[in-house]
Enzyme design. Structure first.
Site, PDB file in Angstrom:
ATOM      1  N   ALA A  73       0.816  -1.215   0.000  1.00 36.33           N
ATOM      2  CA  ALA A  73       0.000   0.000   0.000  1.00 36.33           C
ATOM      3  C   ALA A  73       0.851   1.268   0.000  1.00 36.33           C
ATOM      4  O   ALA A  73       0.445   2.289  -0.550  1.00 36.33           O
ATOM      5  CB  ALA A  73      -0.950  -0.002   1.196  1.00 36.33           C
ATOM      6  N   THR A  74       2.028   1.229   0.600  1.00 43.89           N
ATOM      7  CA  THR A  74       2.898   2.412   0.574  1.00 43.89           C
ATOM      8  C   THR A  74       3.217   2.790  -0.864  1.00 43.89           C
ATOM      9  O   THR A  74       3.056   3.944  -1.277  1.00 43.89           O
ATOM     10  CB  THR A  74       4.207   2.139   1.353  1.00 43.89           C
ATOM     11  OG1 THR A  74       3.880   1.864   2.709  1.00 43.89           O
ATOM     12  CG2 THR A  74       5.150   3.337   1.294  1.00 43.89           C
ATOM     13  N   ASN A 153      -5.930   2.922  10.506  1.00 49.74           N
ATOM     14  CA  ASN A 153      -5.164   1.820  11.068  1.00 49.74           C
ATOM     15  C   ASN A 153      -5.062   1.873  12.591  1.00 49.74           C
ATOM     16  O   ASN A 153      -4.943   0.852  13.243  1.00 49.74           O
ATOM     17  CB  ASN A 153      -3.772   1.784  10.438  1.00 49.74           C
ATOM     18  CG  ASN A 153      -3.150   3.152  10.294  1.00 49.74           C
ATOM     19  OD1 ASN A 153      -3.703   4.036   9.638  1.00 49.74           O
ATOM     20  ND2 ASN A 153      -2.009   3.353  10.927  1.00 49.74           N
ATOM     21  N   GLN A 181      -6.556  -1.198   5.196  1.00 50.25           N
ATOM     22  CA  GLN A 181      -7.139  -1.873   6.363  1.00 50.25           C
ATOM     23  C   GLN A 181      -8.511  -2.495   6.085  1.00 50.25           C
ATOM     24  O   GLN A 181      -9.116  -3.067   6.992  1.00 50.25           O
ATOM     25  CB  GLN A 181      -7.258  -0.884   7.533  1.00 50.25           C
ATOM     26  CG  GLN A 181      -5.931  -0.449   8.128  1.00 50.25           C
ATOM     27  CD  GLN A 181      -5.207  -1.566   8.875  1.00 50.25           C
ATOM     28  OE1 GLN A 181      -5.790  -2.592   9.212  1.00 50.25           O
ATOM     29  NE2 GLN A 181      -3.923  -1.374   9.113  1.00 50.25           N
ATOM     30  N   SER A 201      -3.026  -3.697   0.310  1.00 48.04           N
ATOM     31  CA  SER A 201      -1.803  -4.296   0.849  1.00 48.04           C
ATOM     32  C   SER A 201      -2.055  -5.755   1.160  1.00 48.04           C
ATOM     33  O   SER A 201      -3.039  -6.091   1.825  1.00 48.04           O
ATOM     34  CB  SER A 201      -1.412  -3.558   2.128  1.00 48.04           C
ATOM     35  OG  SER A 201      -0.370  -4.258   2.785  1.00 48.04           O
ATOM     36  N   HIS A 203      -0.165  -7.927   3.095  1.00 47.28           N
ATOM     37  CA  HIS A 203       0.143  -8.439   4.437  1.00 47.28           C
ATOM     38  C   HIS A 203      -0.812  -7.963   5.527  1.00 47.28           C
ATOM     39  O   HIS A 203      -0.734  -8.419   6.664  1.00 47.28           O
ATOM     40  CB  HIS A 203       1.599  -8.135   4.818  1.00 47.28           C
ATOM     41  CG  HIS A 203       1.866  -6.712   5.220  1.00 47.28           C
ATOM     42  ND1 HIS A 203       1.937  -6.327   6.523  1.00 47.28           N
ATOM     43  CD2 HIS A 203       2.098  -5.605   4.485  1.00 47.28           C
ATOM     44  CE1 HIS A 203       2.211  -5.029   6.587  1.00 47.28           C
ATOM     45  NE2 HIS A 203       2.308  -4.567   5.360  1.00 47.28           N
ATOM     46  N   THR A 242      10.428  -6.721 -13.059  1.00 47.19           N
ATOM     47  CA  THR A 242       9.795  -8.040 -13.111  1.00 47.19           C
ATOM     48  C   THR A 242       8.787  -8.177 -11.980  1.00 47.19           C
ATOM     49  O   THR A 242       9.105  -7.915 -10.824  1.00 47.19           O
ATOM     50  CB  THR A 242      10.876  -9.138 -13.010  1.00 47.19           C
ATOM     51  OG1 THR A 242      11.774  -8.952 -14.094  1.00 47.19           O
ATOM     52  CG2 THR A 242      10.265 -10.526 -13.072  1.00 47.19           C
ATOM     53  N   CYS A 328       4.366   2.212  12.542  1.00 40.35           N
ATOM     54  CA  CYS A 328       5.293   3.002  11.738  1.00 40.35           C
ATOM     55  C   CYS A 328       5.767   4.212  12.519  1.00 40.35           C
ATOM     56  O   CYS A 328       6.864   4.682  12.356  1.00 40.35           O
ATOM     57  CB  CYS A 328       4.616   3.475  10.456  1.00 40.35           C
ATOM     58  SG  CYS A 328       3.406   2.321   9.849  1.00 40.35           S
TER      59      CYS A 328
HETATM   60  C1  LIG Z   1      -0.195  -0.770   6.603  1.00 40.04           C
HETATM   61  C2  LIG Z   1      -0.779   0.412   5.962  1.00 40.04           C
HETATM   62  C3  LIG Z   1      -0.154   1.033   4.866  1.00 40.04           C
HETATM   63  C4  LIG Z   1       1.175   0.551   4.338  1.00 40.04           C
HETATM   64  O1  LIG Z   1       1.031  -0.686   3.694  1.00 40.04           O
HETATM   65  P1  LIG Z   1       2.305  -1.549   3.245  1.00 40.04           P
HETATM   66  O2  LIG Z   1       1.723  -2.619   2.391  1.00 40.04           O
HETATM   67  O3  LIG Z   1       2.927  -2.053   4.514  1.00 40.04           O
HETATM   68  O4  LIG Z   1       3.213  -0.654   2.484  1.00 40.04           O
HETATM   69  C5  LIG Z   1      -0.763   2.112   4.295  1.00 40.04           C
HETATM   70  N1  LIG Z   1      -1.932   2.573   4.755  1.00 40.04           N
HETATM   71  C6  LIG Z   1      -2.577   2.021   5.797  1.00 40.04           C
HETATM   72  C7  LIG Z   1      -3.889   2.572   6.242  1.00 40.04           C
HETATM   73  C8  LIG Z   1      -2.013   0.918   6.441  1.00 40.04           C
HETATM   74  O5  LIG Z   1      -2.640   0.374   7.477  1.00 40.04           O
END
Ligand SMILES: *Cc1c(COP(=O)(O)O)cnc(C)c1O
Length: 382
Positions: A73-74, A153, A181, A201, A203, A242, A328
């Protein structure tokens, strides 16, 4: 020591079913999806495109071509925001966001501001909600993009995205939504939300770390994005390099499982979360539940205790894996920006804990957590 993990908004374990479908793509079906001149490459391409279709389906996208695979997501947020800002020439240089966004949105936008873009950051109410009318009112003739997250989050507070998108579109403004989220906790449907860009995202929903996607709505005229990473032109020229095929396959599988288990997650986990909060309210005087008056994710609880230092409380709870702010931000311990934006006094914001439950969380774990927190809060207050 037995540590109870209650930090599922920071990350989730990869579901064993997800790992299983990913495994062949590491060492057996390892070919490059871009190598379409040979059969193994074509098979890899097919797997990639099937994953793209599955991701599209899971969020109600109309076409698989609307999905760009990223590292998370970043990266999706960076691509959506910088990519739009740098390519929107017909509209202007004004961008809008709100105060409780993840740093992966706020830092990108403040960076664009430093480069000369005009940025409005809208405040939230005491419950952490953005008023769609405030967003509409902040629009200028040259507003290019509005970015508002689906759910926070730290607090789990859900934003009125559909209303915001409606207000934006009547003014010809694009809407981006950080939905990291959402999957597995609430429905995520780009049609219903009405957004143009949406970040995912892997994970955060039992998929692999380093996997993610950006949804880019197909519209006429086409929504233009400038790539951040240049090279071989992969992912429709938006994300060269890739593709992480095991990651894409894993993300697709995780999102499918998330959709399938949504109801069970909402009812079971929501019940556990409510029991956790009730038990704290019953045993600790003056507990504050942040965002409780707003619609929230069913798994998230953000609680604060007047007179308690959050770091001291965390230090006295080594048996609980919980968060004192967003993971973070906790590299630099300071009161949560999200809670300060909601109007919490600094001292109270500094004493907040985030408990985020997962699919595997049990009533025993949740009860243990509330008892331990109550115990330590009372000890620290004495
Ligand atoms: C965890 C999170 C991100 C970052 O996601 P990554 O996949 O770890 O880069 C961005 N926005 C929100 C709201 C998140 O909870």
């Amino acid at each position: 020591m037995d540590v109870t993990y209650l930090d599922f908004n920071a990350t989730t374990p990869c579901d064993p079913r997800v790992v299983e479908v990913m495994l062949p793509f590491f060492s057996v079906d390892f070919a490059n999806p871009a190598s379409r001149q040979h059969e193994p490459g074509r098979a890899a391409f097919m797997a990639l495109e099937n994953s793209r279709k599955a991701v599209a389906k899971s969020i109600g996208a109309r076409s698989a071509t609307e999905i760009i695979f990223t590292s998370g997501a970043t990266e999706s947020n960076n691509l959506a925001l910088m990519g739009t800002a740098r390519s929107v020439t017909t509209r202007g240089r004004h961008l809008i966001t709100q105060a409780t966004e993840h740093p992966a949105v706020l830092e990108v936008l403040t960076g664009l501001k430093a480069e000369g873009w005009d940025l409005t950051i809208i405040g939230v109410d005491r419950e952490g909600r953005v008023d769609p009318e405030a967003v509409a009112g902040a629009c200028k003739p040259d507003t290019a993009l509005i970015s508002v997250m689906l759910a926070n989050n730290e607090t789990g507070v859900i934003q009125p995205i559909a209303e915001i998108a409606e207000a934006a579109h009547s003014r010809g403004v694009l809407v981006h939504c950080d939905a990291a989220q959402g999957p597995g906790k609430i429905p995520v449907d780009v049609g219903k939300l009405g957004v143009d860009l949406l970040s995912l995202s892997g994970h955060k929903c039992y998929g692999p770390k380093g996997s993610g996607a950006l949804y880019v709505r197909r519209k006429t005229p086409p929504l233009k994005l400038q790539a951040l990473v240049h090279g071989g032109g992969h992912e429709q020229d938006l994300r060269s390099g890739t593709v992480n095929l095991p990651g894409a396959v894993g993300l697709a599988a995780a999102l499918q499982l998330a959709t399938d288990s949504l109801n069970r997650m909402t009812t079971n986990v929501g019940t556990l979360r409510d029991a956790f909060e009730q038990s704290l309210v019953d045993s600790v005087p003056n507990v504050v539940i942040n965002g409780a008056g707003a619609p929230r994710l069913p798994n998230t609880s953000n609680v604060a205790f007047p007179g308690i230092d959050g770091e001291a409380l965390m230090a006295s709870l080594p048996d609980l894996a919980v968060s004192s702010g967003s993971a973070c931000a906790s590299v630099h311990p300071e009161p949560s920006k999200v809670l300060l934006a909601m109007g919490l006094p600094k001292a109270l914001a500094a004493g907040a804990l985030r408990i985020s439950l997962g699919r595997t969380s049990t009533a025993e774990e949740v009860q243990h957590a509330s008892l331990r927190i109550a115990e330590e809060v009372q000890r620290l207050r004495r």
